[in-house]
Design a protein around this motif. Structure first.
Motif, short mmCIF file in Angstrom:
data_model
loop_
_atom_site.label_atom_id
_atom_site.label_comp_id
_atom_site.label_asym_id
_atom_site.label_seq_id
_atom_site.Cartn_x
_atom_site.Cartn_y
_atom_site.Cartn_z
N UNK A 71 0.82 -1.22 0.00
CA UNK A 71 0.00 0.00 0.00
C UNK A 71 0.86 1.27 0.00
N UNK A 72 2.17 1.11 0.18
CA UNK A 72 3.06 2.27 0.34
C UNK A 72 4.11 2.31 -0.75
N UNK A 73 4.47 3.54 -1.18
CA UNK A 73 5.64 3.65 -2.04
C UNK A 73 6.88 3.88 -1.17
N UNK A 74 8.05 3.76 -1.78
CA UNK A 74 9.30 3.81 -1.00
C UNK A 74 9.48 5.15 -0.30
N UNK A 111 18.23 16.93 -7.26
CA UNK A 111 17.85 17.78 -8.40
C UNK A 111 19.07 18.04 -9.29
N UNK A 112 20.20 18.38 -8.67
CA UNK A 112 21.41 18.67 -9.45
C UNK A 112 21.90 17.42 -10.17
N UNK A 113 21.89 16.29 -9.47
CA UNK A 113 22.31 15.03 -10.10
C UNK A 113 21.39 14.69 -11.27
N UNK A 114 20.08 14.91 -11.10
CA UNK A 114 19.12 14.64 -12.18
C UNK A 114 19.44 15.46 -13.41
N UNK A 141 15.32 7.63 -4.31
CA UNK A 141 13.91 7.73 -4.66
C UNK A 141 13.65 8.87 -5.63
N UNK A 142 14.39 9.98 -5.46
CA UNK A 142 14.21 11.11 -6.36
C UNK A 142 14.66 10.76 -7.78
N UNK A 143 15.79 10.08 -7.90
CA UNK A 143 16.28 9.68 -9.23
C UNK A 143 15.36 8.66 -9.87
N UNK A 144 14.82 7.78 -9.04
CA UNK A 144 13.87 6.77 -9.53
C UNK A 144 12.62 7.46 -10.09
N UNK A 145 12.15 8.49 -9.37
CA UNK A 145 10.94 9.20 -9.79
C UNK A 145 11.18 10.14 -10.97
N UNK A 146 12.34 10.86 -10.94
CA UNK A 146 12.59 11.90 -11.95
C UNK A 146 13.19 11.35 -13.24
N UNK A 148 13.58 7.92 -13.78
CA UNK A 148 13.16 6.52 -13.97
C UNK A 148 14.37 5.59 -14.04
N UNK A 149 15.37 5.93 -13.20
CA UNK A 149 16.57 5.12 -13.04
C UNK A 149 16.57 4.54 -11.63
N UNK A 150 16.82 3.27 -11.51
CA UNK A 150 17.02 2.67 -10.19
C UNK A 150 18.54 2.52 -10.01
N UNK A 151 19.19 3.51 -9.36
CA UNK A 151 20.65 3.47 -9.26
C UNK A 151 21.16 2.25 -8.49
N UNK A 152 22.34 1.80 -8.86
CA UNK A 152 23.06 0.82 -8.03
C UNK A 152 23.59 1.59 -6.83
N UNK A 153 23.32 1.08 -5.63
CA UNK A 153 23.59 1.85 -4.41
C UNK A 153 24.56 1.11 -3.50
N UNK A 154 25.53 1.87 -2.95
CA UNK A 154 26.44 1.33 -1.94
C UNK A 154 26.55 2.34 -0.80
N UNK A 155 26.72 1.83 0.41
CA UNK A 155 26.88 2.71 1.55
C UNK A 155 27.78 2.10 2.60
N UNK A 156 28.50 2.96 3.32
CA UNK A 156 29.43 2.51 4.36
C UNK A 156 29.08 3.22 5.67
#
Length: 337
Positions: A71-74, A111-114, A141-146, A148-156
């Motif tokens: 029922x929820x978006x990300x 926004x700037x990355x988009x 989520x912003x890149x996915x919405x703006x 329509x890219x699902x970025x490959x994500x890494x975090x430390x």
């Protein structure tokens, strides 16, 4: 934001909050530790894992039954989790490094990355100090919405609690990510990416032995951790890729800045330094800016002019939109030409 979305955010937050308070009271532990346990079980509905009395387990089971993930978006889920983490910082009086990057700032970076990567089909992101993962998931989520890219994500992230919060947040939002529970300065084997983003922790890194090999390390005493993280991050960006960092506005006005500037020459281009509105900070010394770096190589070149300025008040929508338009024009005419 629609009334429906606001209602959903509040609904999921209420589930998290009510169950967290039940766990906190029964186990006599912090709100944060209780929230971590709840986030770990809310999707599975595994009430037994919380170790509650039968009466409390029945209450929690009823609350979990209200949560229907589909029922929820990300983005709605992210905002609900953000509200719960913000409550944890208030209730537990948690130290400053748990503070979440404001959504407005995450939106600006996204926004700037988009604008820079408009038209691309693939993109990869890394945050070398992801904290609770809020900035990384907000930009995702912003890149996915703006775009329509699902970025490959890494975090430390090195902090145990923040890492667990981040991992649960990614999981609940159904964002696939490669997460490293390690000290970034100890040379994590992170991937090389198109873009690094980070709300950098500010201060000294305590273990001098680990900074050997970093060109931004101090020649005397402890090194600035934000300098080290900038170097690490840009070492993990492909040629021509970008780094977006939240840094002190006075970054280049300290004695230690000499080493940072020396490393930057020949390695990266300083493409922009955008001060955030002064009203967000207690004083001039604590003001922050968005620093835009580009890795040398590829098609990268020094933008002329560099994008310098200060955002108008976020409350002044007209002036804020005008400033975003100026950034758009700069990207097209000066950065990407």
């Amino acid at each position: 934001m629609s009334v429906l979305a606001e209602g959903q955010i509040e609904r999921f937050f209420n589930i998290l909050n009510e169950v967290t308070e039940i766990v906190q009271k029964q186990k006599d532990q912090s709100y944060l530790d209780s929230l971590i346990e709840v986030l770990d079980t809310v999707q599975s509905g595994d009430v037994d894992a919380l170790g509650l009395t039968s009466a409390d387990a029945k209450k929690v089971d009823h609350k979990y039954a209200e949560f229907k993930r589909d029922d929820y978006d990300a983005e709605t889920l992210r905002k609900s989790i953000q509200m719960a983490v913000l409550k944890a910082t208030r209730v537990d009086k948690i130290q400053a490094n748990y503070q979440i990057t404001p959504d407005t700032i995450a939106d600006i970076i996204g926004y700037i990355i988009s604008g820079i990567f408009s038209g691309q089909k693939q993109l990869s992101l890394l945050d070398p100090a992801m904290g609770t993962g809020n900035l990384l998931t907000a930009v995702y989520n912003q890149l996915d919405n703006n775009l329509h890219i699902k970025p490959a994500v890494s975090g430390i992230e090195n902090d145990d609690a923040m890492f667990e919060l981040a991992a649960s947040s990614f999981d609940i939002q159904h964002i696939h990510a490669e997460l490293f529970h390690e000290d970034t300065i100890q040379n994590v084997l992170a991937p090389v990416v198109d873009v690094v983003i980070s709300d950098l922790p500010i201060g000294y890194y305590p273990i001098d032995e680990n900074t050997k090999g970093f060109r931004t390390r101090s020649s005397n005493g402890h090194s600035y951790v934000h300098h080290l993280l900038i170097e690490f991050a840009m070492d993990h960006v492909r040629n021509g890729g970008f780094g977006f960092f939240l840094v002190p506005s006075q970054l280049f006005k300290t004695n230690e800045a000499k080493q940072l500037l020396k490393w930057m020459q020949g390695n990266v281009y300083l493409q922009g330094l955008l001060n955030l509105p002064s009203e967000l900070f207690q004083n001039k010394a604590s003001q922050k800016a968005i620093m835009i770096l580009q890795k040398s190589g590829g098609n990268a070149k020094q933008a002329s002019p560099i994008m310098l300025g200060e955002f108008p008040s976020f409350k002044d929508r007209s002036a804020f939109q005008k400033f975003l338009t100026e950034i758009d024009d700069w990207q097209k005419k000066d950065l990407l030409q």
